[in-house]
Design a protein around this motif. Structure first.
Motif, PDB file in Angstrom:
ATOM      1  N   TRP A  62      49.036  45.320  51.536  1.00 39.38           N
ATOM      2  CA  TRP A  62      47.867  45.181  50.889  1.00 39.38           C
ATOM      3  C   TRP A  62      46.483  45.410  51.663  1.00 39.38           C
ATOM      4  O   TRP A  62      45.483  45.012  51.241  1.00 39.38           O
ATOM      5  CB  TRP A  62      47.932  43.598  50.541  1.00 39.38           C
ATOM      6  CG  TRP A  62      48.704  43.270  49.296  1.00 39.38           C
ATOM      7  CD1 TRP A  62      49.985  43.026  49.234  1.00 39.38           C
ATOM      8  CD2 TRP A  62      48.511  43.269  47.893  1.00 39.38           C
ATOM      9  NE1 TRP A  62      50.621  42.982  48.026  1.00 39.38           N
ATOM     10  CE2 TRP A  62      49.770  43.267  47.343  1.00 39.38           C
ATOM     11  CE3 TRP A  62      47.352  43.601  46.934  1.00 39.38           C
ATOM     12  CZ2 TRP A  62      49.508  42.945  45.757  1.00 39.38           C
ATOM     13  CZ3 TRP A  62      47.348  43.677  45.956  1.00 39.38           C
ATOM     14  CH2 TRP A  62      48.464  43.173  45.205  1.00 39.38           C
ATOM     15  N   SER A  63      46.717  45.565  52.905  1.00 39.97           N
ATOM     16  CA  SER A  63      45.777  45.573  53.976  1.00 39.97           C
ATOM     17  C   SER A  63      44.335  46.592  53.522  1.00 39.97           C
ATOM     18  O   SER A  63      43.357  46.152  53.587  1.00 39.97           O
ATOM     19  CB  SER A  63      46.035  46.116  55.190  1.00 39.97           C
ATOM     20  OG  SER A  63      46.574  47.307  55.399  1.00 39.97           O
ATOM     21  N   ARG A  68      38.689  46.294  51.091  1.00 41.05           N
ATOM     22  CA  ARG A  68      38.108  46.637  49.908  1.00 41.05           C
ATOM     23  C   ARG A  68      37.521  45.465  48.954  1.00 41.05           C
ATOM     24  O   ARG A  68      36.379  45.599  48.574  1.00 41.05           O
ATOM     25  CB  ARG A  68      38.588  47.762  48.927  1.00 41.05           C
ATOM     26  CG  ARG A  68      38.579  49.347  49.775  1.00 41.05           C
ATOM     27  CD  ARG A  68      39.217  50.135  48.973  1.00 41.05           C
ATOM     28  NE  ARG A  68      39.343  51.342  49.737  1.00 41.05           N
ATOM     29  CZ  ARG A  68      38.532  52.534  49.422  1.00 41.05           C
ATOM     30  NH1 ARG A  68      37.603  52.099  48.229  1.00 41.05           N
ATOM     31  NH2 ARG A  68      38.665  53.566  50.048  1.00 41.05           N
ATOM     32  N   LEU A  69      38.538  44.576  48.870  1.00 40.50           N
ATOM     33  CA  LEU A  69      38.224  43.416  48.025  1.00 40.50           C
ATOM     34  C   LEU A  69      37.127  42.310  48.825  1.00 40.50           C
ATOM     35  O   LEU A  69      36.232  41.989  48.389  1.00 40.50           O
ATOM     36  CB  LEU A  69      39.354  42.352  48.038  1.00 40.50           C
ATOM     37  CG  LEU A  69      39.714  41.568  46.730  1.00 40.50           C
ATOM     38  CD1 LEU A  69      39.130  42.231  45.365  1.00 40.50           C
ATOM     39  CD2 LEU A  69      41.084  41.147  46.582  1.00 40.50           C
ATOM     40  N   LEU A 114      56.322  41.227  45.275  1.00 36.80           N
ATOM     41  CA  LEU A 114      55.091  41.975  44.888  1.00 36.80           C
ATOM     42  C   LEU A 114      54.176  41.325  43.973  1.00 36.80           C
ATOM     43  O   LEU A 114      53.093  41.461  44.037  1.00 36.80           O
ATOM     44  CB  LEU A 114      55.555  43.513  44.523  1.00 36.80           C
ATOM     45  CG  LEU A 114      54.257  44.456  44.501  1.00 36.80           C
ATOM     46  CD1 LEU A 114      53.429  44.666  45.818  1.00 36.80           C
ATOM     47  CD2 LEU A 114      54.790  46.004  44.024  1.00 36.80           C
ATOM     48  N   GLU A 115      55.066  40.805  42.799  1.00 35.42           N
ATOM     49  CA  GLU A 115      54.235  40.052  41.811  1.00 35.42           C
ATOM     50  C   GLU A 115      53.595  38.782  42.337  1.00 35.42           C
ATOM     51  O   GLU A 115      52.759  38.451  41.757  1.00 35.42           O
ATOM     52  CB  GLU A 115      55.348  39.816  40.657  1.00 35.42           C
ATOM     53  CG  GLU A 115      55.519  41.046  39.793  1.00 35.42           C
ATOM     54  CD  GLU A 115      54.161  41.890  39.189  1.00 35.42           C
ATOM     55  OE1 GLU A 115      53.236  41.083  38.598  1.00 35.42           O
ATOM     56  OE2 GLU A 115      54.347  43.053  39.156  1.00 35.42           O
ATOM     57  N   ARG A 116      54.122  38.116  43.220  1.00 39.56           N
ATOM     58  CA  ARG A 116      53.619  36.856  43.632  1.00 39.56           C
ATOM     59  C   ARG A 116      52.543  37.352  44.574  1.00 39.56           C
ATOM     60  O   ARG A 116      51.436  36.709  44.169  1.00 39.56           O
ATOM     61  CB  ARG A 116      54.571  36.402  44.708  1.00 39.56           C
ATOM     62  CG  ARG A 116      54.515  34.882  45.451  1.00 39.56           C
ATOM     63  CD  ARG A 116      55.285  34.557  46.498  1.00 39.56           C
ATOM     64  NE  ARG A 116      55.197  35.136  47.380  1.00 39.56           N
ATOM     65  CZ  ARG A 116      54.205  35.278  48.264  1.00 39.56           C
ATOM     66  NH1 ARG A 116      53.195  34.619  48.282  1.00 39.56           N
ATOM     67  NH2 ARG A 116      54.410  36.196  49.391  1.00 39.56           N
ATOM     68  N   ARG A 121      46.187  37.660  44.704  1.00 35.23           N
ATOM     69  CA  ARG A 121      44.931  38.149  44.631  1.00 35.23           C
ATOM     70  C   ARG A 121      44.037  38.200  43.498  1.00 35.23           C
ATOM     71  O   ARG A 121      42.920  38.032  43.373  1.00 35.23           O
ATOM     72  CB  ARG A 121      45.388  40.086  44.745  1.00 35.23           C
ATOM     73  CG  ARG A 121      45.329  40.439  46.032  1.00 35.23           C
ATOM     74  CD  ARG A 121      46.319  39.888  47.005  1.00 35.23           C
ATOM     75  NE  ARG A 121      46.346  40.364  48.202  1.00 35.23           N
ATOM     76  CZ  ARG A 121      47.512  39.804  49.151  1.00 35.23           C
ATOM     77  NH1 ARG A 121      48.495  39.471  48.613  1.00 35.23           N
ATOM     78  NH2 ARG A 121      47.257  40.376  50.279  1.00 35.23           N
ATOM     79  N   LEU A 122      44.865  38.234  42.075  1.00 35.63           N
ATOM     80  CA  LEU A 122      44.326  37.504  40.816  1.00 35.63           C
ATOM     81  C   LEU A 122      43.620  36.202  41.082  1.00 35.63           C
ATOM     82  O   LEU A 122      42.299  36.156  40.663  1.00 35.63           O
ATOM     83  CB  LEU A 122      45.365  37.594  39.752  1.00 35.63           C
ATOM     84  CG  LEU A 122      44.822  37.363  38.447  1.00 35.63           C
ATOM     85  CD1 LEU A 122      43.669  38.096  37.885  1.00 35.63           C
ATOM     86  CD2 LEU A 122      45.789  37.110  37.224  1.00 35.63           C
TER      87      LEU A 122
END
Length: 197
Positions: A62-63, A68-69, A114-116, A121-122
């Motif tokens: 996710w880096s 970007r986030l 990955l869903e976790r 992030r959501l």
């Protein structure tokens, strides 16, 4: 499986080198079967080098997105409208470890992990965007609902981009479409939202 030690001068550490090694191992051993030690041995770097770039194993995937986030959140704090700040996430983004993980989740043994991570992030997106929208509208409930739509739009666009073949399509276009749908929701939900988009 252990890798033979590398001879000669150690490889220069970089987040890309470490991420490449991690992804190779996730394919070979699965995500759960790969330790940070395995990754640093494969990358030919010291364990401390891993933590110079990443806080945890999941950050390898996710880096790029997380950076970007963070930039989008900083832009919002500086007064950039929410939709404009979020649109920057997709600008010139090339396929990365997250896109690879999305399209190869089963092969990498990511399963529910990955869903976790996506749900984390959501939640982060919703919290940060809701702060901005609450300040702008004064309506905390509207802000929470609209922020959830924005967060779902961003992550939905990223997933669709990866699944369609990230190298063949621009994330920017999908993200713009997703954000325009969120803006439509906001405009129909509260007339003050038009100033935020």
């Amino acid at each position: 499986m252990t890798d033979a030690p590398r001879l000669g001068r150690p490889r220069a550490s970089s987040p890309e080198t470490i991420a490449e090694a991690a992804c190779e191992l996730f394919f070979e051993q699965g995500y759960d079967g790969t330790s940070i030690g395995d990754i640093t041995r494969r990358a030919g770097v010291a364990r401390a080098s891993f933590f110079n770039y990443f806080r945890a194993k999941s950050d390898v995937l996710w880096s790029g997105f997380d950076a970007r986030l963070a930039a989008a959140f900083s832009a919002m704090i500086a007064g950039v409208p929410v939709a404009d700040a979020l649109a920057r996430i997709g600008r010139d983004l090339t396929p990365d470890t997250l896109a690879l993980a999305i399209t190869n989740a089963d092969a990498m043994g990511l399963g529910d992990e990955l869903e976790r991570q996506r749900a984390e992030r959501l939640a982060l997106l919703q919290r940060e965007i809701a702060r901005r929208l609450t300040d702008a509208t004064g309506d905390a409930l509207f802000a929470q609902i609209h922020a959830a739509a924005y967060g779902a739009g961003v992550l939905g666009a990223v997933w669709m981009w990866a699944e369609r073949g990230a190298s063949s399509e621009s994330l920017e276009g999908l993200l713009q479409h997703a954000l325009s749908l969120c803006e439509r929701f906001g405009a129909s939900g509260d007339s003050s939202a038009a100033a935020l988009a």
